[in-house]
Design a protein around this motif. Structure first.
Motif, short mmCIF file in Angstrom:
data_model
loop_
_atom_site.label_atom_id
_atom_site.label_comp_id
_atom_site.label_asym_id
_atom_site.label_seq_id
_atom_site.Cartn_x
_atom_site.Cartn_y
_atom_site.Cartn_z
N SER A 195 4.15 -42.68 -6.54
CA SER A 195 2.79 -42.82 -7.12
C SER A 195 2.52 -41.74 -8.26
O SER A 195 1.44 -41.84 -9.12
N ARG A 196 3.72 -40.77 -8.48
CA ARG A 196 3.33 -40.04 -9.45
C ARG A 196 3.31 -40.45 -10.87
O ARG A 196 4.02 -41.56 -11.31
N HIS A 197 2.72 -39.57 -11.89
CA HIS A 197 2.88 -40.06 -13.36
C HIS A 197 4.00 -39.07 -13.76
O HIS A 197 4.93 -39.69 -14.43
N VAL A 251 6.05 -35.31 -12.93
CA VAL A 251 6.65 -34.26 -11.96
C VAL A 251 6.00 -32.91 -12.77
O VAL A 251 6.20 -32.67 -13.71
N ASP A 289 -0.79 -33.97 -12.96
CA ASP A 289 -0.24 -35.08 -12.60
C ASP A 289 -0.23 -36.00 -14.14
O ASP A 289 0.84 -36.48 -14.56
N LEU A 291 5.89 -39.66 -2.51
CA LEU A 291 5.16 -38.97 -3.59
C LEU A 291 5.55 -39.48 -5.05
O LEU A 291 4.99 -39.71 -5.92
N SER A 292 6.86 -39.52 -4.99
CA SER A 292 7.67 -39.92 -6.26
C SER A 292 7.12 -41.42 -6.73
O SER A 292 7.26 -41.88 -7.81
N CYS A 316 5.16 -33.32 -6.89
CA CYS A 316 4.06 -34.40 -7.28
C CYS A 316 2.95 -34.67 -6.53
O CYS A 316 2.72 -34.22 -5.57
N ARG A 317 1.90 -35.29 -7.42
CA ARG A 317 0.55 -35.51 -6.77
C ARG A 317 0.48 -36.06 -5.36
O ARG A 317 1.05 -37.63 -5.38
#
Ligand code: URA
Length: 223
Positions: free
Chosen positions: A60-62, A64, A87, A57-58, A124-125
């Motif tokens: 694609s996340r913008h 945290v 996000d 997930l890290s 994370c999203r």
């Protein structure tokens, strides 16, 4: 849930095998953050989580979404994971579901949002708002457990099936556990429906409202 955890460990061992390991003394749990090694204050924990790259997930996340609210809150809410608005802002429950959660806190509990603490199972999203995978949830869980240890809420309300399942390791359907008061060593747990579910199923609001009123009564009793 034990089976799920075992399957996950097996998957991680296969992964190591594919990477060329013939023998390892790395336990799959070594790939998760060790709660004993996590900072003992929320701000340093936040800094650590903001640099986390332990799961996919890290990538694609913008931002945290660590969690926010009163660090000494008596009541804590635990959701599933950030959506698109969370996000992009780095704050939990600020989209449509968040607006409903805020109204639930203000209009039923008669509290301000800043008086409670709000966090999620994963920080994370998950792309496309899918449900977090067991790997993602178990990898992130130690961060949530440390938040709970530091905040020491008297009551935790889990929002929806995913939050309940991964916080408790219990796979009982949410429809059967919601509204129950579950005694744990350190806090009372009251599972309820997720606000996104309530947006899709407004007729379930009355049950969620009843769960909140139960929490309000518990807060009044326990000071
Ligand atoms: N849904 C969640 O479970 N958490 C958020 O932060 C937002 C929506």
């Amino acid at each position: 849930m034990k089976n799920l955890h075992n399957a996950l460990q097996l998957k991680q061992l296969y992964l190591l095998k594919q990477m060329g390991y013939r023998y390892t003394d790395i336990k799959p749990s070594d790939l998760e953050p060790d709660p004993a090694q996590l900072p003992n204050d929320l701000e340093n924990l936040r800094k650590m989580v903001e640099k986390c790259h332990l799961c996919d997930l890290s990538k694609s996340r913008h931002k945290v979404v660590f969690g926010e609210g009163n660090p000494h809150a008596k009541l804590m809410f635990v959701g599933e994971g950030p959506g698109a608005t969370e996000d992009s802002t780095g704050r939990p429950f600020v989209g449509r579901a968040g607006e409903l959660l805020t109204r639930m806190i203000e209009n039923v509990l008669y509290l301000r949002r800043e008086q409670v603490y709000i966090a999620n199972i994963v920080k994370c999203r998950p792309p496309g708002n899918r449900v977090p995978t067991p790997t993602e949830a178990f990898t992130c869980r130690p961060y949530l457990l440390k938040q709970i240890e530091l905040i020491r809420p008297k009551i935790i309300m889990t929002l929806g099936a995913t939050a309940y399942r991964y916080l408790t390791n219990d796979e009982t359907p949410i429809s059967r556990v919601r509204g129950h008061i579950i005694h744990t060593d350190n806090y009372l747990l009251v599972p309820t429906f997720h606000p996104s579910y309530l947006l899709r199923n407004p007729s379930a609001k009355k049950e969620a409202w009843a769960d909140l009123l139960k929490v309000k009564e518990l807060l009044e009793k326990r000071g």
